[in-house]
Design an enzyme around this catalytic site. Structure first.
Site, PDB file in Angstrom:
ATOM      1  N   HIS A   8      25.917  11.127  66.765  1.00  0.00           N
ATOM      2  CA  HIS A   8      27.378  10.848  66.548  1.00  0.00           C
ATOM      3  C   HIS A   8      27.849   9.685  67.498  1.00  0.00           C
ATOM      4  O   HIS A   8      28.578   8.910  67.416  1.00  0.00           O
ATOM      5  CB  HIS A   8      28.072  12.098  66.666  1.00  0.00           C
ATOM      6  CG  HIS A   8      28.010  12.993  67.824  1.00  0.00           C
ATOM      7  ND1 HIS A   8      26.668  13.385  68.190  1.00  0.00           N
ATOM      8  CD2 HIS A   8      28.803  13.601  68.534  1.00  0.00           C
ATOM      9  CE1 HIS A   8      26.838  14.317  69.195  1.00  0.00           C
ATOM     10  NE2 HIS A   8      28.001  14.437  69.383  1.00  0.00           N
ATOM     11  N   LYS A  19      28.230  14.087  78.385  1.00  0.00           N
ATOM     12  CA  LYS A  19      28.755  13.068  77.876  1.00  0.00           C
ATOM     13  C   LYS A  19      28.727  11.803  78.741  1.00  0.00           C
ATOM     14  O   LYS A  19      28.268  10.603  78.342  1.00  0.00           O
ATOM     15  CB  LYS A  19      30.127  13.205  77.544  1.00  0.00           C
ATOM     16  CG  LYS A  19      30.559  13.990  76.472  1.00  0.00           C
ATOM     17  CD  LYS A  19      32.237  13.889  76.406  1.00  0.00           C
ATOM     18  CE  LYS A  19      32.808  14.722  75.369  1.00  0.00           C
ATOM     19  NZ  LYS A  19      34.199  14.544  75.685  1.00  0.00           N
ATOM     20  N   ASP A  49      35.863  11.886  72.449  1.00  0.00           N
ATOM     21  CA  ASP A  49      36.345  13.078  72.220  1.00  0.00           C
ATOM     22  C   ASP A  49      35.517  13.625  70.978  1.00  0.00           C
ATOM     23  O   ASP A  49      35.505  12.734  70.078  1.00  0.00           O
ATOM     24  CB  ASP A  49      37.890  13.385  71.854  1.00  0.00           C
ATOM     25  CG  ASP A  49      38.437  14.745  71.704  1.00  0.00           C
ATOM     26  OD1 ASP A  49      38.517  15.311  72.698  1.00  0.00           O
ATOM     27  OD2 ASP A  49      38.504  15.293  70.687  1.00  0.00           O
ATOM     28  N   GLY A  82      26.147  21.303  75.828  1.00  0.00           N
ATOM     29  CA  GLY A  82      27.054  21.853  74.785  1.00  0.00           C
ATOM     30  C   GLY A  82      26.196  22.637  73.715  1.00  0.00           C
ATOM     31  O   GLY A  82      25.502  23.416  73.931  1.00  0.00           O
TER      32      GLY A  82
HETATM   33  P1  ITT Z   1      36.126  15.538  78.548  1.00  0.00           P
HETATM   34  O1  ITT Z   1      37.428  15.663  77.676  1.00  0.00           O
HETATM   35  O2  ITT Z   1      36.445  15.339  79.786  1.00  0.00           O
HETATM   36  O3  ITT Z   1      35.373  14.230  77.921  1.00  0.00           O
HETATM   37  P2  ITT Z   1      34.978  17.881  77.337  1.00  0.00           P
HETATM   38  O4  ITT Z   1      33.904  18.738  77.291  1.00  0.00           O
HETATM   39  O5  ITT Z   1      36.254  18.545  77.294  1.00  0.00           O
HETATM   40  O6  ITT Z   1      35.260  16.723  78.269  1.00  0.00           O
HETATM   41  P3  ITT Z   1      35.812  17.441  74.512  1.00  0.00           P
HETATM   42  O7  ITT Z   1      37.245  18.022  74.352  1.00  0.00           O
HETATM   43  O8  ITT Z   1      35.732  16.284  73.749  1.00  0.00           O
HETATM   44  O9  ITT Z   1      35.197  16.872  75.874  1.00  0.00           O
HETATM   45  O10 ITT Z   1      35.097  18.472  73.591  1.00  0.00           O
HETATM   46  C1  ITT Z   1      33.907  18.218  73.421  1.00  0.00           C
HETATM   47  C2  ITT Z   1      32.633  19.585  73.131  1.00  0.00           C
HETATM   48  O11 ITT Z   1      31.898  19.231  72.194  1.00  0.00           O
HETATM   49  C3  ITT Z   1      31.753  19.377  74.318  1.00  0.00           C
HETATM   50  O12 ITT Z   1      32.202  20.164  75.438  1.00  0.00           O
HETATM   51  C4  ITT Z   1      30.672  19.795  73.925  1.00  0.00           C
HETATM   52  O13 ITT Z   1      30.348  21.128  73.957  1.00  0.00           O
HETATM   53  C5  ITT Z   1      30.751  19.434  72.442  1.00  0.00           C
HETATM   54  N1  ITT Z   1      29.794  18.289  72.050  1.00  0.00           N
HETATM   55  C6  ITT Z   1      30.411  17.130  72.016  1.00  0.00           C
HETATM   56  N2  ITT Z   1      29.174  16.345  71.855  1.00  0.00           N
HETATM   57  C7  ITT Z   1      27.935  17.029  71.847  1.00  0.00           C
HETATM   58  C8  ITT Z   1      26.808  16.531  71.712  1.00  0.00           C
HETATM   59  O14 ITT Z   1      26.411  15.473  71.645  1.00  0.00           O
HETATM   60  N3  ITT Z   1      26.073  17.691  72.155  1.00  0.00           N
HETATM   61  C9  ITT Z   1      26.323  19.279  72.065  1.00  0.00           C
HETATM   62  N4  ITT Z   1      27.830  19.375  72.239  1.00  0.00           N
HETATM   63  C10 ITT Z   1      28.441  18.342  71.972  1.00  0.00           C
END
Ligand code: ITT
Length: 199
Positions: free
Chosen positions: A186, A20, A75, A159
């Site tokens: 997105h 991210k 998020d 991800g």
């Molecule tokens: P932070 O809270 O520290 O930002 P996190 O990975 O825990 O990191 P989230 O709770 O927002 O963040 O989880 C979102 C998950 O959704 C992330 O770990 C990815 O696996 C998935 N995700 C979000 N955007 C994505 C993308 O562009 N491509 C692939 N997977 C994505």
């Protein structure tokens, strides 16, 4: 007075997810001076809200108040229609404590099989929140629709990217160069809304 995010503002990027952080830096394209949450030693707050926007605000608020800097938080997650929108806000948690997305992807595939679901429709959502230290906050949301494909394809992105094919494309996000994903994602769509609100 309308809220404004001035170019060159020092902005803490409140994420501990390197995928991210990289995409946000690409999308912000030098508009701000970015500081990583990790570099400031900011803790990772527990995501206790029930929505993407709620969790984005919670993370931005925590980082802004702890650092004294304007904070940007993301998020996001994958929602699968045949799984009633799961994993959704639990997208990161499905990968387990080791953040292993092979596990999360296998879980999605297995649940679809268990349900005998043929519909592979899915979408990614990204909520972006900006918070001022002990001040106001703004949150927006972007979405990209597509479908899932197994087995996974591509090693780019992060991800769930290797199983997500955005509408109108033949490639998964995992097969796309960063700029090609950014053109559709997105995260970019959320940023377009943030620009309209704050820049
Ligand atoms: P932070 O809270 O520290 O930002 P996190 O990975 O825990 O990191 P989230 O709770 O927002 O963040 O989880 C979102 C998950 O959704 C992330 O770990 C990815 O696996 C998935 N995700 C979000 N955007 C994505 C993308 O562009 N491509 C692939 N997977 C994505």
């Amino acid at each position: 007075m309308a809220l404004k995010l001035e170019p060159g503002t020092r902005l803490v990027v409140a994420t501990h997810n390197p995928g991210k952080a990289r995409e946000l830096a690409e999308i912000l394209d030098g508009r701000f001076e970015l500081v990583a949450a990790g570099a400031l030693g900011l803790p990772e707050p527990e995501e206790t809200e029930a929505t993407f926007t709620g969790n984005a605000l919670l993370k931005a608020r925590a980082a802004a108040d702890a650092s004294g800097l304007v904070a940007l938080a993301d998020d996001s997650g994958l929602s699968v229609k045949a799984l009633d929108g799961a994993p959704g806000i639990y997208s990161a948690r499905w990968a387990g404590p080791g953040k292993d997305f092979a596990i999360a992807i296998a879980e999605v595939e297995q649940r679809l099989e268990e349900r005998g679901a043929k519909d592979r429709s899915a979408w990614f959502t990204c909520a972006l929140a900006v918070a001022w230290p002990f001040g106001p906050a703004v949150v927006v949301e972007g979405r990209v629709d597509g479908s899932l494909q197994f087995p996974r394809r591509g090693t780019l992105g992060f991800g769930y990217d290797p199983i997500f094919v955005p509408q109108g494309s033949a490639q998964t996000f995992g097969e796309m160069a960063p700029k090609a994903k950014d053109a559709l994602s997105h995260r970019t769509r959320a940023f377009e809304k943030l620009k309209a609100a704050l820049l």
